[in-house]
Design a protein around this motif. Structure first.
Motif, short mmCIF file in Angstrom:
data_model
loop_
_atom_site.label_atom_id
_atom_site.label_comp_id
_atom_site.label_asym_id
_atom_site.label_seq_id
_atom_site.Cartn_x
_atom_site.Cartn_y
_atom_site.Cartn_z
N ASN A 187 1.65 4.84 3.41
CA ASN A 187 0.84 5.08 2.46
C ASN A 187 -0.40 5.99 3.03
N SER A 224 4.44 -4.78 5.67
CA SER A 224 3.18 -4.57 5.17
C SER A 224 2.33 -3.55 6.04
N ASP A 225 2.50 -3.62 7.27
CA ASP A 225 2.01 -2.75 8.31
C ASP A 225 2.46 -1.35 8.16
N PHE A 260 4.19 0.03 6.12
CA PHE A 260 3.93 0.46 4.58
C PHE A 260 2.62 1.01 4.59
N SER A 261 1.80 0.10 5.33
CA SER A 261 0.35 0.87 5.04
C SER A 261 -0.05 2.13 6.12
N TYR A 262 0.80 2.14 6.97
CA TYR A 262 0.73 3.70 7.78
C TYR A 262 1.42 4.64 6.69
N LYS A 315 1.41 -6.71 1.42
CA LYS A 315 0.26 -7.17 1.91
C LYS A 315 -0.46 -8.36 1.24
N ARG A 357 3.73 -0.53 -3.01
CA ARG A 357 4.49 -1.26 -2.32
C ARG A 357 3.82 -1.84 -1.01
N ASN A 358 3.04 -1.43 -0.39
CA ASN A 358 2.22 -1.79 0.75
C ASN A 358 1.44 -2.78 0.15
N GLN A 359 0.54 -2.55 -1.04
CA GLN A 359 -0.42 -3.60 -1.44
C GLN A 359 0.35 -5.04 -2.09
#
Length: 313
Positions: A103, A96-97, A99-101, A59, A54-56
């Motif tokens: 992940n 995107s930010d 979900f990056s955290y 992003k 999801r993050n990728q």
């Protein structure tokens, strides 16, 4: 997740599916990205099964927002109006930010020697980050969400900034409540069981769950065992104590053997996708998976030495 953010997520998936479900659209977007000298040439598919994707996906969509907008305008698609809304793009950047955290936190839980004590520490650390981010958002500082912060500065829209900041603050509060619900402080396994992680450090008698902690005093005074503890993993150390200190072993192993992550399932799934290809679709997986997933060191040379080599004809 707040309804505004959930809408952005659903709409993003809709945009991606509109392009990725058509081979022609995929090729045309790739050609457009080549012409514009973009860092990427295509979008990524979103999959509910692959939770790290999801993050990728978000992003990549944010990074190709200009290319995707031009493509949708050229195709006369109504989906192009989302990218003309600064608040929508800012929310996409925030998703995107965050979900990056998430992940990053999820990946820290993976590994063959993970134990519940270490994972609880990582969760507590993330909860502290959420509190810090809330305070920073209240002060008008959103630099911890890099993509969102950069876009807002580039857009230079004060109204959008305030609107997105309110949504971010509400989302962070909901995340804090969710973490407190699933991981309340009073259930911290280290409160009365720190001796499992640090058996050779002096602890108060009231910190032990067992009625007679004298065995632990005896163990903590053994310098030979302390040397063994320092050179091996926590789990292996307490497994070795089964015969010498059975009572301590039973309590310690009960905590150390918690199935606290999906790492074993993820490893097996990844191994299966590598083994079972179109060329090997009739392969019986059980034996191959056992070899891939076992922690036992395989002595292949010993097995082959007992066999007669096939001679050339």
């Amino acid at each position: 997740m707040a309804p505004e953010l959930n809408e952005v997520l659903s709409q993003s998936v809709k945009i991606i599916n509109y392009i990725k479900n058509s081979t022609l659209n995929t090729r045309l977007l790739k050609a457009l990205c080549d012409e514009m000298g973009s860092d990427h040439q295509n979008l990524l598919f979103h999959s509910e099964v692959r939770w790290l994707s999801r993050n990728q996906v978000l992003k990549r969509l944010f990074e190709l927002q200009k290319e995707v907008e031009l493509f949708l305008i050229d195709k006369k698609s109504n989906l192009s109006h989302y990218f003309q809304d600064k608040k929508w793009v800012a929310r996409l950047a925030y998703l995107s930010d965050i979900f990056s955290y998430m992940n990053e936190l999820n990946l820290k839980f993976q590994g063959p020697d993970t134990i519940i004590f270490n994972e609880w520490n990582k969760i507590e650390s993330f909860k502290k980050k959420l509190r810090l981010w809330l305070n920073m958002i209240a002060e008008g500082n959103n630099e911890m969400f890099q993509s969102c912060s950069d876009y807002i500065m580039e857009a230079d829209d004060l109204y959008s900034q305030n609107s997105v900041s309110d949504i971010i603050a509400a989302h962070l509060k909901m995340m804090m409540l969710s973490f407190e619900k699933y991981f309340p402080e009073h259930e911290d396994p280290q409160r009365q069981n720190m001796w499992i992680v640090k058996p050779f450090v002096e602890h108060k008698v009231t910190a032990f769950p067992m009625k007679k902690p004298f065995n632990l005093f005896e163990l903590s005074s053994d310098k030979g065992l302390e040397s063994t503890f320092n050179t091996t993993s926590n789990s292996k150390f307490w497994i070795r104590m089964k015969n010498e200190y059975p009572n301590l072993h039973e309590i310690a192993v009960r905590f150390l053997l918690f199935f606290s992550t999906t790492y074993l399932c993820e490893t097996a799934f990844s191994a299966m996708t590598v083994l079972k290809t179109k060329q090997r679709n009739c392969l019986k997986l059980s034996d191959c998976l056992r070899l891939v997933l076992t922690s036992i060191h395989l002595r292949i040379n010993k097995l082959t030495d007992g066999k007669q080599k096939q001679k050339s004809h």
